[in-house]
Design a protein around this motif. Sequence first.
Motif, PDB file in Angstrom:
ATOM      1  N   TYR A 272      12.331  25.620 -13.283  1.00 16.02           N
ATOM      2  CA  TYR A 272      10.915  25.579 -12.922  1.00 16.02           C
ATOM      3  C   TYR A 272      10.180  26.792 -13.501  1.00 16.02           C
ATOM      4  CZ  TYR A 272       6.832  26.631 -10.065  1.00 16.02           C
ATOM      5  OH  TYR A 272       5.573  26.977  -9.646  1.00 16.02           O
ATOM      6  N   ALA A 273      10.699  27.974 -13.223  1.00 15.81           N
ATOM      7  CA  ALA A 273      10.046  29.200 -13.687  1.00 15.81           C
ATOM      8  C   ALA A 273       9.991  29.257 -15.211  1.00 15.81           C
ATOM      9  CB  ALA A 273      10.767  30.425 -13.132  1.00 15.81           C
ATOM     10  N   ALA A 274      11.047  28.809 -15.870  1.00 18.77           N
ATOM     11  CA  ALA A 274      11.065  28.798 -17.332  1.00 18.77           C
ATOM     12  C   ALA A 274      10.016  27.833 -17.886  1.00 18.77           C
ATOM     13  CB  ALA A 274      12.451  28.424 -17.845  1.00 18.77           C
ATOM     14  N   SER A 275       9.883  26.668 -17.257  1.00 19.09           N
ATOM     15  CA  SER A 275       8.890  25.699 -17.744  1.00 19.09           C
ATOM     16  C   SER A 275       7.474  26.192 -17.481  1.00 19.09           C
ATOM     17  CB  SER A 275       9.113  24.314 -17.126  1.00 19.09           C
ATOM     18  OG  SER A 275       8.843  24.305 -15.740  1.00 19.09           O
ATOM     19  N   LYS A 276       7.247  26.857 -16.365  1.00 19.24           N
ATOM     20  CA  LYS A 276       5.914  27.411 -16.087  1.00 19.24           C
ATOM     21  C   LYS A 276       5.586  28.521 -17.086  1.00 19.24           C
ATOM     22  CE  LYS A 276       3.483  26.495 -12.884  1.00 19.24           C
ATOM     23  NZ  LYS A 276       2.354  25.558 -12.768  1.00 19.24           N
ATOM     24  N   ALA A 277       6.574  29.355 -17.420  1.00 15.76           N
ATOM     25  CA  ALA A 277       6.352  30.428 -18.399  1.00 15.76           C
ATOM     26  C   ALA A 277       6.012  29.844 -19.765  1.00 15.76           C
ATOM     27  CB  ALA A 277       7.587  31.328 -18.491  1.00 15.76           C
TER      28      ALA A 277
ATOM     29  N   GLU B 200      15.172  16.324 -10.630  1.00 15.54           N
ATOM     30  CA  GLU B 200      14.378  15.785 -11.725  1.00 15.54           C
ATOM     31  C   GLU B 200      14.931  16.289 -13.054  1.00 15.54           C
ATOM     32  OE1 GLU B 200      11.390  16.647  -8.328  1.00 15.54           O
ATOM     33  OE2 GLU B 200      13.096  17.654  -9.240  1.00 15.54           O
ATOM     34  N   PRO B 201      14.855  15.445 -14.093  1.00 14.13           N
ATOM     35  CA  PRO B 201      15.332  15.884 -15.408  1.00 14.13           C
ATOM     36  C   PRO B 201      14.380  16.917 -16.013  1.00 14.13           C
ATOM     37  CG  PRO B 201      14.315  13.727 -15.566  1.00 14.13           C
ATOM     38  CD  PRO B 201      14.372  14.074 -14.098  1.00 14.13           C
ATOM     39  N   ASP B 202      14.852  17.618 -17.026  1.00 15.49           N
ATOM     40  CA  ASP B 202      14.021  18.613 -17.701  1.00 15.49           C
ATOM     41  C   ASP B 202      12.717  18.003 -18.216  1.00 15.49           C
ATOM     42  OD1 ASP B 202      15.847  20.614 -17.208  1.00 15.49           O
ATOM     43  OD2 ASP B 202      16.749  20.538 -19.204  1.00 15.49           O
ATOM     44  N   ALA B 203      12.769  16.740 -18.652  1.00 12.14           N
ATOM     45  CA  ALA B 203      11.562  16.083 -19.167  1.00 12.14           C
ATOM     46  C   ALA B 203      10.458  16.030 -18.110  1.00 12.14           C
ATOM     47  CB  ALA B 203      11.889  14.680 -19.654  1.00 12.14           C
TER      48      ALA B 203
ATOM     49  N   ALA C 110      10.011  35.096 -12.553  1.00  6.43           N
ATOM     50  CA  ALA C 110      10.427  35.384 -13.922  1.00  6.43           C
ATOM     51  C   ALA C 110      11.085  34.140 -14.516  1.00  6.43           C
ATOM     52  CB  ALA C 110      11.413  36.547 -13.930  1.00  6.43           C
ATOM     53  N   PRO C 111      10.935  33.912 -15.814  1.00  7.89           N
ATOM     54  CA  PRO C 111      11.528  32.729 -16.436  1.00  7.89           C
ATOM     55  C   PRO C 111      13.020  32.559 -16.148  1.00  7.89           C
ATOM     56  CG  PRO C 111      10.089  33.840 -17.987  1.00  7.89           C
ATOM     57  CD  PRO C 111      10.185  34.728 -16.776  1.00  7.89           C
ATOM     58  N   ALA C 112      13.736  33.665 -15.984  1.00  9.88           N
ATOM     59  CA  ALA C 112      15.175  33.587 -15.725  1.00  9.88           C
ATOM     60  C   ALA C 112      15.503  33.055 -14.332  1.00  9.88           C
ATOM     61  CB  ALA C 112      15.809  34.960 -15.912  1.00  9.88           C
ATOM     62  N   ALA C 113      14.492  32.881 -13.472  1.00  4.46           N
ATOM     63  CA  ALA C 113      14.739  32.416 -12.108  1.00  4.46           C
ATOM     64  C   ALA C 113      15.192  30.962 -12.060  1.00  4.46           C
ATOM     65  CB  ALA C 113      13.488  32.603 -11.250  1.00  4.46           C
ATOM     66  N   GLY C 114      14.990  30.213 -13.131  1.00  2.16           N
ATOM     67  CA  GLY C 114      15.445  28.819 -13.126  1.00  2.16           C
ATOM     68  C   GLY C 114      14.582  27.936 -14.006  1.00  2.16           C
TER      69      GLY C 114
END
Length: 191
Positions: free
Chosen positions: A132-137, A90-93, A126-130
Amino acid sequence: MRTFVLSGATGFLGGRLAAALLARGDAVVAVVRSEAAALRLRARHPGNALRAVIAAARTAEAALDDAFAGTGVAPAGVIHAAACYGRRGEPDAALVEANIAVPLALLDWAMHSGAQGLVLVDTVLAPAAGRYAASKARGRQVLRAQAATAARPVLNLRLEHLYGPGDAPDRFVPWLAEACRDDRGEVPLGS
């Protein structure tokens, strides 16, 4: 009977939440992304206690207003269990929509609808995990800022590695169990 708004009712956790709420006699208004998802939910939970509302972040508030208009019912709560992991390219959007925009729209709607509060299903990654994690953070940061002025409680529920019967084979625990069962040798894991 209490009514709960639930995003993610077609997923692993959300599907089990919907079933548990319906089993105890509550009603569920499920926010889904497509008519196909709505049809699957109706087939899985026949009866009038589950209604599906097709909405994206930009239309969620209007769709939920329409679903509750004239019912005289205020939701007992709103639960955001939907997520986009980005595992299927899936795209970042799509991650921004599911993990930031939709929960924000649900919070805004919960605040003016009379809902008692919002539960956000989050991750411990942690946001650095990828992505998904960055978008959830980022979604967590945005919701915290918005919730600071809210008249209702917002519960951020940070879960770690859910699994159980019927889980998708590409999720972590089933994937790891299969790798061990098939004796694939070294299993690549992150830090």
